[in-house]
Design an enzyme around this catalytic site. Structure first.
Site, PDB file in Angstrom:
ATOM      1  N   HIS A  24       0.938  -1.126   0.150  1.00 40.26           N
ATOM      2  CA  HIS A  24      -0.010  -0.017  -0.001  1.00 40.26           C
ATOM      3  C   HIS A  24       0.862   1.141   0.088  1.00 40.26           C
ATOM      4  O   HIS A  24       1.299   1.704   1.150  1.00 40.26           O
ATOM      5  CB  HIS A  24      -1.043  -0.022   1.163  1.00 40.26           C
ATOM      6  CG  HIS A  24      -1.882   0.882   1.106  1.00 40.26           C
ATOM      7  ND1 HIS A  24      -3.052   0.643   1.401  1.00 40.26           N
ATOM      8  CD2 HIS A  24      -2.031   2.292   0.643  1.00 40.26           C
ATOM      9  CE1 HIS A  24      -4.087   1.490   1.501  1.00 40.26           C
ATOM     10  NE2 HIS A  24      -3.416   2.726   0.918  1.00 40.26           N
ATOM     11  N   HIS A  26       1.517   4.976  -2.052  1.00 39.59           N
ATOM     12  CA  HIS A  26       1.007   6.207  -2.966  1.00 39.59           C
ATOM     13  C   HIS A  26       2.261   6.747  -3.692  1.00 39.59           C
ATOM     14  O   HIS A  26       2.996   7.423  -3.055  1.00 39.59           O
ATOM     15  CB  HIS A  26       0.239   7.263  -2.244  1.00 39.59           C
ATOM     16  CG  HIS A  26      -1.126   6.751  -1.792  1.00 39.59           C
ATOM     17  ND1 HIS A  26      -2.198   6.642  -2.270  1.00 39.59           N
ATOM     18  CD2 HIS A  26      -1.193   6.257  -0.541  1.00 39.59           C
ATOM     19  CE1 HIS A  26      -3.227   6.050  -1.807  1.00 39.59           C
ATOM     20  NE2 HIS A  26      -2.499   6.027  -0.604  1.00 39.59           N
ATOM     21  N   ASP A 269       1.258   2.664   3.837  1.00 39.18           N
ATOM     22  CA  ASP A 269       0.383   3.648   3.518  1.00 39.18           C
ATOM     23  C   ASP A 269       1.105   4.866   3.236  1.00 39.18           C
ATOM     24  O   ASP A 269       0.690   5.923   3.419  1.00 39.18           O
ATOM     25  CB  ASP A 269      -0.735   3.836   4.318  1.00 39.18           C
ATOM     26  CG  ASP A 269      -1.795   4.421   3.619  1.00 39.18           C
ATOM     27  OD1 ASP A 269      -1.684   4.905   2.681  1.00 39.18           O
ATOM     28  OD2 ASP A 269      -3.067   4.887   4.349  1.00 39.18           O
ATOM     29  N   HIS A 273       2.703  14.266   0.717  1.00 40.43           N
ATOM     30  CA  HIS A 273       2.141  15.415   0.382  1.00 40.43           C
ATOM     31  C   HIS A 273       3.207  16.597   0.449  1.00 40.43           C
ATOM     32  O   HIS A 273       4.102  16.730   1.585  1.00 40.43           O
ATOM     33  CB  HIS A 273       1.053  15.994   1.449  1.00 40.43           C
ATOM     34  CG  HIS A 273      -0.201  14.974   1.311  1.00 40.43           C
ATOM     35  ND1 HIS A 273      -0.737  14.871  -0.012  1.00 40.43           N
ATOM     36  CD2 HIS A 273      -0.760  13.612   2.230  1.00 40.43           C
ATOM     37  CE1 HIS A 273      -1.841  14.061   0.143  1.00 40.43           C
ATOM     38  NE2 HIS A 273      -1.991  13.257   1.265  1.00 40.43           N
TER      39      HIS A 273
END
Ligand code: DOR
Ligand code: ZN
Length: 394
Positions: A24, A26, A269, A273
């Site tokens: 998982h 991003h 995860d 950002h």
């Protein structure tokens, strides 16, 4: 030394794991390259001891069609540091309205489907997704969140939120959807994988479902067994994540779920950002924290704490993710690909956000003293990361 042209490394005091697999992550490309690229995310992964990552589809455009899947695989091949396994969207644009073309996505190289970042709110659509994906042997990864219950929330609903004056996200927002997805998997006799388990209630629901034979697997992330909502006390936006950090009792339940096998896997995860996404009023700050470079050391604390053995940790961070996703790796048996991670269990280091390989800096673990580090990562027999000054391997 060298034996017949083959490098031989003598590393007393180290352990060798099958290459870590993060199910998982991003990676943000295409569309959000200012947060992370496939190249920078791959470097962060290799540096953290990972030989493979599964990347979530909430890019821009969303990975809901084969051209995006193929683009990700091409960029991953150029970076050539980790296996990158694209997770494609369940619904077009992850809008929750109509199913994506699973067969086409699978053919293009997607290993699983998920609308991660958002739930599939429509139960009938989720039922059809489970059935269609099952017929193609595509795992379904569920981001469990009832949007009507989480709406407006900025952190876990509890004492800390009340005292901070921030709107809460109740544990039930997660648990209602875990229940629904377990019931749908049971009814349709399909499999479902529950992402980022964060509450005691979710652990209990999954444990009960497993006991009656439902085909469910589950993951949690290091922050859910390490931090509570107390980490938000100084309004640290880097501790804002979805699902939110919960309470001590939830952390204890997640650890028990890992111990007793209810939770199969640990995933980062990793959610990069940029400062501009985070440096706004708390309620508007983006959710997510980076994790690829801290996951292993934080997870090794479970071994120190007696929650898991080293072998069980290797299963949660490599073997089970490989099995759940149906990808290679996760084993060191002869003949398996030479994807491996050498760990120095004694190496102490301090998390320094300025030194991370990720393009983003949003970690709540800055300044933490951790013990245990991947000192060598090898993918397909090629060294992709080395921190072994004493042997000179670079
Ligand atoms: O905190 C989160 N960040 N949770 C998610 O589900 C999505 C992720 C992201 O993409 O930033
Ligand atoms: Zn999610």
């Amino acid at each position: 030394g060298k034996t017949k042209g083959i490098a031989v490394l003598d590393l007393p005091g180290h352990v060798v794991f099958p290459g870590l697999i993060d199910m998982h992550t991003h990676l943000r490309e295409p569309g959000y390259e200012y947060k992370e690229t496939i190249a920078t995310g791959s470097a962060a992964a290799a540096g953290g001891g990972f030989t493979a990552v599964a990347c979530m589809p909430n890019t821009n455009p969303v990975n809901d069609n084969r051209s995006v899947t193929e683009y990700i695989l091409r960029r991953a091949g150029e970076a050539n540091l980790v296996h990158v396994y694209p997770v494609a969207a369940i619904t077009t644009g992850s809008q929750g309205k109509s199913l994506a073309e699973f067969w086409d996505l699978k053919e293009a190289g997607a290993v699983a489907i998920s609308d991660d970042g958002r739930p599939v709110m429509d139960g009938a659509l989720m039922r059809r997704a489970l059935e269609y994906a099952h017929s193609l042997s595509l795992p379904v990864i569920a981001h469990c969140e009832d949007l009507s219950l989480s709406a407006g929330g900025a952190m876990h609903e509890g004492l800390a939120a009340t005292e901070l004056g921030l709107p809460g996200i109740p544990a039930a927002a997660e648990e209602v959807m875990v229940s629904r997805d377990l019931l749908l998997a049971e009814y349709t006799r399909t499999a479902v994988h529950i992402a980022h388990v964060s509450t005691a209630g979710a652990v209990r629901l999954i444990r009960d479902a497993k006991a009656r034979g439902v085909r469910v697997t589950a993951e949690t992330a290091p922050h859910y067994f390490t931090l509570t909502d107390e980490a938000l006390r100084d309004y640290d936006v880097n501790a804002k994540v979805n699902p939110p950090l919960r309470e001590r009792t939830d952390v204890e339940a997640v650890r028990e779920g890992l111990r007793d096998g209810t939770i199969d896997a640990i995933a980062s995860d990793h959610a990069p950002h940029a400062a501009t996404d985070k440096e706004v009023e708390f309620e508007y700050a983006a959710s997510g924290m980076i994790g690829l470079e801290t996951s292993l050391a934080l997870s090794l604390r479970l071994v120190t704490d007696g929650v898991l053995s080293l072998a069980e940790l290797a299963a949660k961070m490599s073997t089970r993710p490989a099995e759940i996703l149906g990808v290679t790796g996760g084993t060191l048996v002869p003949g398996a690909p030479a994807d491996l991670t050498v760990i120095d269990l004694k190496r102490s280091w301090t998390v320094n956000r300025a030194e991370l390989r990720s393009r983003s800096r949003n970690t709540p673990f800055h300044g933490w003293e951790l013990t245990g580090k991947a000192v060598l990562t090898m993918k397909g027999g090629v060294i992709t990361h080395s921190d072994l000054p004493e042997t000179g391997v670079a």
